[in-house]
Each structure stands twice: as C-alpha cells, then as structure tokens.
Design an enzyme around this catalytic site. Structure first.
Site, PDB file in Angstrom:
ATOM      1  N   SER A  83       0.870  -1.525  -0.171  1.00 24.70           N
ATOM      2  CA  SER A  83      -0.505   0.039  -0.091  1.00 24.70           C
ATOM      3  C   SER A  83       0.747   0.946   0.420  1.00 24.70           C
ATOM      4  O   SER A  83       1.852   1.506   0.494  1.00 24.70           O
ATOM      5  CB  SER A  83      -0.607   0.053   1.623  1.00 24.70           C
ATOM      6  OG  SER A  83      -0.006  -0.059   2.312  1.00 24.70           O
ATOM      7  N   GLU A 109       1.425   5.256   0.635  1.00 21.77           N
ATOM      8  CA  GLU A 109       1.145   6.910   1.202  1.00 21.77           C
ATOM      9  C   GLU A 109       0.996   7.936   0.504  1.00 21.77           C
ATOM     10  O   GLU A 109       2.608   7.748   0.352  1.00 21.77           O
ATOM     11  CB  GLU A 109       1.297   6.869   3.086  1.00 21.77           C
ATOM     12  CG  GLU A 109       0.507   8.030   3.405  1.00 21.77           C
ATOM     13  CD  GLU A 109       0.551   7.908   5.029  1.00 21.77           C
ATOM     14  OE1 GLU A 109       0.604   6.945   5.626  1.00 21.77           O
ATOM     15  OE2 GLU A 109       1.908   9.193   6.264  1.00 21.77           O
ATOM     16  N   ASP A 143      -1.106  15.588  16.492  1.00 26.66           N
ATOM     17  CA  ASP A 143       0.076  16.055  16.963  1.00 26.66           C
ATOM     18  C   ASP A 143      -0.798  16.904  18.098  1.00 26.66           C
ATOM     19  O   ASP A 143      -2.341  17.962  17.655  1.00 26.66           O
ATOM     20  CB  ASP A 143       0.987  16.310  16.214  1.00 26.66           C
ATOM     21  CG  ASP A 143       1.928  15.285  16.077  1.00 26.66           C
ATOM     22  OD1 ASP A 143       2.262  14.333  16.703  1.00 26.66           O
ATOM     23  OD2 ASP A 143       2.142  15.728  15.707  1.00 26.66           O
ATOM     24  N   PHE A 154      13.394  14.633  11.473  1.00 26.74           N
ATOM     25  CA  PHE A 154      11.624  14.024  11.488  1.00 26.74           C
ATOM     26  C   PHE A 154      12.495  12.784  12.208  1.00 26.74           C
ATOM     27  O   PHE A 154      10.865  12.693  13.021  1.00 26.74           O
ATOM     28  CB  PHE A 154      11.788  13.458  10.048  1.00 26.74           C
ATOM     29  CG  PHE A 154      10.037  13.145   9.980  1.00 26.74           C
ATOM     30  CD1 PHE A 154       8.804  14.086  10.035  1.00 26.74           C
ATOM     31  CD2 PHE A 154       9.919  12.208   9.657  1.00 26.74           C
ATOM     32  CE1 PHE A 154       7.369  14.016  10.288  1.00 26.74           C
ATOM     33  CE2 PHE A 154       7.996  11.656   9.713  1.00 26.74           C
ATOM     34  CZ  PHE A 154       7.635  12.854  10.406  1.00 26.74           C
ATOM     35  N   HIS A 188       3.305  -1.196   3.261  1.00 24.29           N
ATOM     36  CA  HIS A 188       3.471   0.236   3.386  1.00 24.29           C
ATOM     37  C   HIS A 188       4.162   0.470   3.020  1.00 24.29           C
ATOM     38  O   HIS A 188       5.476   0.907   4.105  1.00 24.29           O
ATOM     39  CB  HIS A 188       2.564   0.823   4.985  1.00 24.29           C
ATOM     40  CG  HIS A 188       2.141   1.936   4.640  1.00 24.29           C
ATOM     41  ND1 HIS A 188       0.788   1.994   3.964  1.00 24.29           N
ATOM     42  CD2 HIS A 188       1.896   3.393   4.968  1.00 24.29           C
ATOM     43  CE1 HIS A 188      -0.153   3.001   3.988  1.00 24.29           C
ATOM     44  NE2 HIS A 188       0.926   3.991   4.522  1.00 24.29           N
TER      45      HIS A 188
HETATM   46  P1  FAD Z   1      -2.914   7.573  19.601  1.00 19.02           P
HETATM   47  O1  FAD Z   1      -3.015   6.326  19.605  1.00 19.02           O
HETATM   48  O2  FAD Z   1      -4.256   8.482  20.718  1.00 19.02           O
HETATM   49  O3  FAD Z   1      -1.889   7.954  21.450  1.00 19.02           O
HETATM   50  C1  FAD Z   1      -1.111   9.691  21.300  1.00 19.02           C
HETATM   51  C2  FAD Z   1      -0.421   9.282  22.398  1.00 19.02           C
HETATM   52  O4  FAD Z   1      -1.312   9.101  23.701  1.00 19.02           O
HETATM   53  C3  FAD Z   1       0.613   7.884  22.486  1.00 19.02           C
HETATM   54  O5  FAD Z   1       1.764   8.285  23.646  1.00 19.02           O
HETATM   55  C4  FAD Z   1      -0.468   7.377  23.648  1.00 19.02           C
HETATM   56  O6  FAD Z   1       0.260   6.024  24.004  1.00 19.02           O
HETATM   57  C5  FAD Z   1      -1.173   7.742  24.683  1.00 19.02           C
HETATM   58  N1  FAD Z   1      -2.263   7.808  25.370  1.00 19.02           N
HETATM   59  C6  FAD Z   1      -3.134   7.042  24.701  1.00 19.02           C
HETATM   60  N2  FAD Z   1      -4.109   7.045  25.226  1.00 19.02           N
HETATM   61  C7  FAD Z   1      -3.853   7.816  26.580  1.00 19.02           C
HETATM   62  C8  FAD Z   1      -4.807   7.686  27.419  1.00 19.02           C
HETATM   63  N3  FAD Z   1      -6.283   7.657  27.336  1.00 19.02           N
HETATM   64  N4  FAD Z   1      -3.769   8.675  28.033  1.00 19.02           N
HETATM   65  C9  FAD Z   1      -2.429   8.782  28.308  1.00 19.02           C
HETATM   66  N5  FAD Z   1      -1.962   9.101  27.248  1.00 19.02           N
HETATM   67  C10 FAD Z   1      -2.941   8.157  26.155  1.00 19.02           C
HETATM   68  N6  FAD Z   1      -0.687  12.562  11.789  1.00 19.02           N
HETATM   69  C11 FAD Z   1      -1.457  13.122  11.467  1.00 19.02           C
HETATM   70  O7  FAD Z   1      -1.636  15.053  11.588  1.00 19.02           O
HETATM   71  N7  FAD Z   1      -2.344  13.135   9.899  1.00 19.02           N
HETATM   72  C12 FAD Z   1      -1.663  11.823   9.397  1.00 19.02           C
HETATM   73  O8  FAD Z   1      -2.578  12.060   7.950  1.00 19.02           O
HETATM   74  C13 FAD Z   1      -1.002  10.975  10.451  1.00 19.02           C
HETATM   75  N8  FAD Z   1      -1.053  10.052   9.382  1.00 19.02           N
HETATM   76  C14 FAD Z   1       0.074   9.631  10.314  1.00 19.02           C
HETATM   77  C15 FAD Z   1       0.052   7.865   9.283  1.00 19.02           C
HETATM   78  C16 FAD Z   1       1.086   6.989  10.280  1.00 19.02           C
HETATM   79  C17 FAD Z   1       0.636   5.590   9.534  1.00 19.02           C
HETATM   80  C18 FAD Z   1       1.898   6.729  12.077  1.00 19.02           C
HETATM   81  C19 FAD Z   1       2.238   6.518  11.960  1.00 19.02           C
HETATM   82  C20 FAD Z   1       1.484   8.384  12.205  1.00 19.02           C
HETATM   83  C21 FAD Z   1       0.615   9.378  11.439  1.00 19.02           C
HETATM   84  N9  FAD Z   1       0.029  10.721  12.320  1.00 19.02           N
HETATM   85  C22 FAD Z   1      -0.592  11.315  11.139  1.00 19.02           C
HETATM   86  C23 FAD Z   1       0.932  11.130  13.420  1.00 19.02           C
HETATM   87  C24 FAD Z   1      -0.395  11.159  14.778  1.00 19.02           C
HETATM   88  O9  FAD Z   1      -0.831  11.869  14.460  1.00 19.02           O
HETATM   89  C25 FAD Z   1       0.720  11.905  15.283  1.00 19.02           C
HETATM   90  O10 FAD Z   1       1.740  10.476  15.841  1.00 19.02           O
HETATM   91  C26 FAD Z   1       0.170  11.839  17.059  1.00 19.02           C
HETATM   92  O11 FAD Z   1       0.833  12.468  18.282  1.00 19.02           O
HETATM   93  C27 FAD Z   1      -0.593  10.537  17.643  1.00 19.02           C
HETATM   94  O12 FAD Z   1      -1.211   9.797  17.199  1.00 19.02           O
HETATM   95  P2  FAD Z   1      -1.435   8.352  17.416  1.00 19.02           P
HETATM   96  O13 FAD Z   1      -3.234   8.018  16.144  1.00 19.02           O
HETATM   97  O14 FAD Z   1      -0.801   7.589  17.528  1.00 19.02           O
HETATM   98  O15 FAD Z   1      -2.309   8.803  19.188  1.00 19.02           O
END
Ligand code: FAD
Length: 285
Positions: free
Chosen positions: A16, A18, A110, A213, A264
């Site tokens: 896939s 991106e 973020d 990065f 991916h």
């Molecule tokens: P989560 O899974 O919610 O985790 C975020 C943090 O919070 C982690 O440290 C986790 O351990 C912690 N956490 C979770 N639950 C709790 C809780 N209840 N209490 C306290 N802490 C908690 N960013 C973009 O803006 N746009 C994109 O399109 C994008 N695509 C991405 C694609 C991939 C494959 C990856 C790996 C990252 C991508 N990102 C993107 C980056 C991502 O948005 C950031 O890394 C963001 O900081 C975390 O997103 P997440 O979905 O992993 O968050």
C-alpha cells in the site's frame, strides 16, 4: 542466496502507498505522476494523509476521490480527532461511508503547541467510526514508542485499546533496523493484540530531512545509515536514490523472509523508489 531464493518464491505480497495532499502546482503534478505509476502494481490501497490542525481535510478528500476515480484502487483517507468535535467527526465519517469509502486510517494527530491534554485519543475515534458504520480501520503503531507515551508498555496497551475498539490493522511508524519491527510484532502478539501489523517503510533519499523528522518522531537513525550518506553532494540525486532504494530493499528482504506479507510505503508523493522496491518484491504492473 537464501534470501534471494525465498524472494523469488514470493507471490502473495500486498503493498500500500501513502501520499499527502500537494501544496503547489508542481507538487500536484508530481503526486499524480506517482499515483499513475504505482497504481498498476495493484496496491491493496492508497492512503492520503490529513495534517491535523492544517484545515486541509477537503484536499485530503479531493485526492482520495480522484485516486479512486482515476485508478480504481481503493483510496483511504487519514482522519484525525484532535482538531474536530465528535459531531463533526460523525458527519465526516457518514459522508465518507456514503461516497463508498470503506477504510479509514484513524489517528489522534499531534497536539497543538502548548496543549498537553486532549478529549479524544485515537482509540476513541476508532470506537466513534465503528459506531457510524462498519469501516475497516487502520491505526498507527510505534515500534520505538510514541514520543509522548510514558513507557513502551503503556504505548502497547494503547495499541491494544485501539484493536479492542475495532481496528483491524496497524501501520507502524518508520524504522530502519528490521529487528526493531520484529521485536515489536512479538511483543504485540504476546500482549494478545489482534491486529495485522504492517511495517511502514520510508525509502530515504534526503538524509538531512530524515534526521530532523526522526528527531521529533522518536525514531532511531542507526550509525550505519549516516555513514551511507556521508560525503554525498546534495545535488547527487542518482546516488542518493540508489542508496535509499538499496537500504529499503535490504530491510524488506529481511522482513519478507520473516513472513511479512504487507508493506506500507511512505512515498512522500514520489514513485521511483517505492516502485523499484515493489518490483523486487514481485509486484508487477
Ligand atoms: P494515540 O493512539 O491516541 O496515542 C497518542 C499518545 O497518547 C500516545 O503516546 C499514547 O500512548 C497516549 N495515550 C493514549 N491514550 C491515552 C490516555 N487515555 N491517557 C494518556 N495518554 C494516552 N498525523 C497527522 O496529523 N495526519 C496524518 O495523516 C497522520 N498519519 C499517520 C500515519 C501513520 C501510519 C502514523 C504512524 C502516524 C501518522 N500521523 C499523522 C502522526 C500521528 O497523528 C501522531 O503520531 C500523533 O501524535 C499520535 O497519533 P495516534 O493516532 O498514534 O494517537
């Protein structure tokens, strides 16, 4: 030899790709050339990022729609929850479902500068999406730990929550040492995490950008990678591409031999390296 032998026997690798929404006319051309070049490899899907807090969601949707119309490949939007209300997210999800989108990459995004708490994490977004419709959901995973997570085990349990909320696939942050991925896969299995864990492969061409990065994403850049690019002239694109392709090829060879069936690619909207690596993996246009 053994590696190459087992590669030549590979027939069933999924890939896939991106992309990100282009920000200029020139980037737009590069993107669509890359989509056209990679689509014949019959990827499982092509996903399009959505920069949290960027206000570019419409552009993400436009690219997704056009990829699907132009190539017939399943197109997958990324969706972040850090910058939208639950009501907005429900509406977006419903709109996506109504236009035929069946997979979403669900992310928190973020946190804006100065903010250290959020109402919703990605696991909450997964639950919300599943509540709207029966999407296939991919989430993010961090073999070297998400920068904010208090420790690796906490982060792994977060991945488990995303699986339990209904995600079926996790795409990893990029990494360089295959053992980093393989150890993570083992730890996820030991924790009973029921997800396809897909390695995110970043073919590197610009070492300086990579280092920046990698710094804020908590990805370790091994010394050997630095040595590979050391001393190369900035304008020497050919050599940089060859090196980047070689590094990623070595990485996916090891992973393929360890049974990984889906890769991916973070294409950065370019096709050359991803195309070459997929060709090596047996994908044919
Ligand atoms: P989560 O899974 O919610 O985790 C975020 C943090 O919070 C982690 O440290 C986790 O351990 C912690 N956490 C979770 N639950 C709790 C809780 N209840 N209490 C306290 N802490 C908690 N960013 C973009 O803006 N746009 C994109 O399109 C994008 N695509 C991405 C694609 C991939 C494959 C990856 C790996 C990252 C991508 N990102 C993107 C980056 C991502 O948005 C950031 O890394 C963001 O900081 C975390 O997103 P997440 O979905 O992993 O968050």
């Amino acid at each position: 030899d053994a590696l190459n032998q087992s590669l030549s026997e590979l027939r069933d690798i999924d890939v896939s790709f991106e992309f990100f929404p282009p920000k200029s006319q020139q980037m737009e051309e590069t993107l669509w050339k890359s989509v056209e070049r990679l689509a014949p490899l019959k990827p499982a899907y092509m996903s399009v990022t959505y920069g949290a807090n960027s206000g570019e969601r419409d552009r993400t949707h436009d690219v997704v729609k056009r990829i699907h119309q132009q190539t017939g490949v399943a197109a997958v939007p990324h969706l972040t929850c850090v910058d939208a209300s639950k009501e907005e997210l429900r509406q977006i999800a419903q709109d996506y479902w109504d236009t035929g989108i069946r997979r979403i990459v669900a992310l928190r995004g973020d946190l804006p500068k100065g903010v250290d708490k959020t109402e919703m994490y990605a696991s909450d977004l997964v639950a919300l999406l599943k509540d709207v419709a029966d999407f296939d959901i991919s989430v993010a995973a961090y073999p070297e730990k998400h920068p904010e997570a208090r420790n690796a085990q906490f982060d792994l349990l977060n991945l488990k929550r995303k699986a339990e909320a209904g995600a079926s696939e996790a795409i990893t942050q990029f990494f360089f040492d295959p053992s980093v991925f393989l150890r993570f896969r083992d730890r996820a299995a030991a924790a009973g995490i029921d997800l396809d864990i897909v390695p995110g492969i970043l073919p590197v061409t610009n070492y300086q950008t990579l280092v920046k990065f990698a710094g804020f994403t908590n990805v370790h850049v091994p010394g050997w990678l630095h040595k590979q690019f050391e001393g190369l002239h900035e304008d020497d694109h050919t050599t940089r591409n060859l090196l980047g392709a070689n590094i990623a090829m070595e990485q996916v060879k090891v992973l393929a031999q360890e049974g990984i069936k889906h890769f991916h690619f973070y294409t950065l909207n370019r096709s050359e390296l991803s195309y070459a690596i997929c060709h090596m993996l047996g994908a044919r246009g």
